[in-house]
Design a protein around this motif. Structure first.
Motif: not given
Length: 126
Positions: A72-91
């Protein structure tokens, strides 16, 4: 390795502002286990892992977020992306597979409070 087992890279994030993180690879991870069980497995694993500095071993990690999926595509952020928290944060109520984790996925493990503060003011000191 069966289809229910995977290689997962966990990025231990100690500081977002200073971009201080260490990747740790876990082999044979059961994708059908609950997210809290995986978090505890990682905490137990890093507590005794050789070569990992004590500040990373003893930090109060409590949140995981998918950083990168294989092919998949990687983010430009060095640590991690700040976007799409609702989809990417594990519940906590999900299995790893239901949360979107697959073989060769990279997830960040961090303190949720630190992430919230950094997201409100994303500045780096590096």
């Amino acid at each position: 390795m069966s289809s229910s087992e995977a290689v997962i890279t966990v990025r231990l994030v100690r500081s977002f502002e200073h971009r201080n993180f260490k990747p740790v690879v876990f082999h044979g991870v059961n994708l059908d286990q609950a997210v809290p069980d995986f978090m505890q497995m990682v905490r137990d694993g890093i507590a005794t892992r050789a070569g990992l500095p004590p500040p990373f071993r003893k930090y109060a990690y409590d949140t995981m977020k998918i950083v990168h999926q294989a092919h998949g595509a990687k983010t430009n952020e060095l640590v991690m992306s700040l976007d799409d928290d609702d989809k990417l944060i594990l519940r906590d109520d999900q299995t790893l597979r239901a949360a979107g984790v697959a073989n060769e996925t990279e997830v960040a493990f961090f303190r949720g409070e630190d992430y919230g503060l950094y997201k409100a003011n994303p500045t780096s000191f590096w």
